[in-house]
Design an enzyme around this catalytic site. Structure first.
Site, short mmCIF file in Angstrom:
data_model
loop_
_atom_site.label_atom_id
_atom_site.label_comp_id
_atom_site.label_asym_id
_atom_site.label_seq_id
_atom_site.Cartn_x
_atom_site.Cartn_y
_atom_site.Cartn_z
N CYS A 33 0.83 -1.22 0.00
CA CYS A 33 0.00 0.00 0.00
C CYS A 33 0.86 1.26 0.00
O CYS A 33 0.36 2.36 -0.19
CB CYS A 33 -0.96 0.01 1.19
SG CYS A 33 -0.15 0.12 2.78
N CYS A 103 -3.00 -3.21 8.24
CA CYS A 103 -2.58 -1.85 8.65
C CYS A 103 -2.11 -1.85 10.10
O CYS A 103 -1.23 -1.06 10.47
CB CYS A 103 -3.72 -0.87 8.48
SG CYS A 103 -4.54 -1.00 6.88
FE1 FES Z 1 -1.64 0.95 4.09
FE2 FES Z 1 -3.65 0.92 5.76
S1 FES Z 1 -3.75 0.80 3.62
S2 FES Z 1 -1.59 1.01 6.21
#
Ligand code: FES
Length: 145
Positions: A33, A103
């Site tokens: 991410c 996360c």
């Molecule tokens: Fe990357 Fe939550 S989407 S830490």
């Protein structure tokens, strides 16, 4: 989708910032991410976490979990702080949606990295503490297997 507690910690995060001359600093990221988390720890002579702060380029769940994680480790010994897992943090927040579980690993692993930094600087070994990973996504995949 998010519990009230998650929203509260997201809207009013605790312990945001930096600690000057921190006893330990840990930075980890998630390559998938692209989010990054940095945790600063102030640890006293009795190996108790006096203060903890965080800075993140992270999503709402990353902010809420690091806010809660820092609250949970302040006042704890380094050994107790090590035992504050991402699962314990999620429970304290009343849960996270499954797609957001990864996360919560950012805060856990950044705390571990900061403890590792502290241990290195003081020439001590913290029992059960593994060398930090740069990319927490690798751990996520291990857990899924
Ligand atoms: Fe990357 Fe939550 S989407 S830490």
């Amino acid at each position: 989708m998010y519990t009230e507690k998650v929203m509260d910690h997201f809207m009013h995060p605790r312990n945001v910032g930096e600690i000057e001359n921190a006893s330990g600093v840990g930075t980890v990221g998630n390559a998938k991410c692209g989010d990054i988390m940095r945790i600063y720890l102030d640890i006293d002579d009795n190996q108790v976490v006096r203060d903890a702060k965080f800075k993140t380029f992270g999503c709402g769940a990353a902010i809420a979990t690091s806010s809660m994680a820092t609250e949970m480790i302040i006042g704890k010994t380094i050994q107790e702080a090590l035992e504050v897992t991402n699962k314990a943090v999620m429970e304290a927040l009343g849960g996270l949606p499954p797609v957001k579980v990864h996360c919560s690993l950012l805060a856990e692993q950044a705390v571990h990295a900061a403890l590792w930094d502290y241990a290195q600087k003081h020439g001590i070994v913290i029992e059960g503490l593994k060398p930090p990973v740069n990319d927490v996504d690798e751990l996520d995949e291990e857990e899924e297997e």
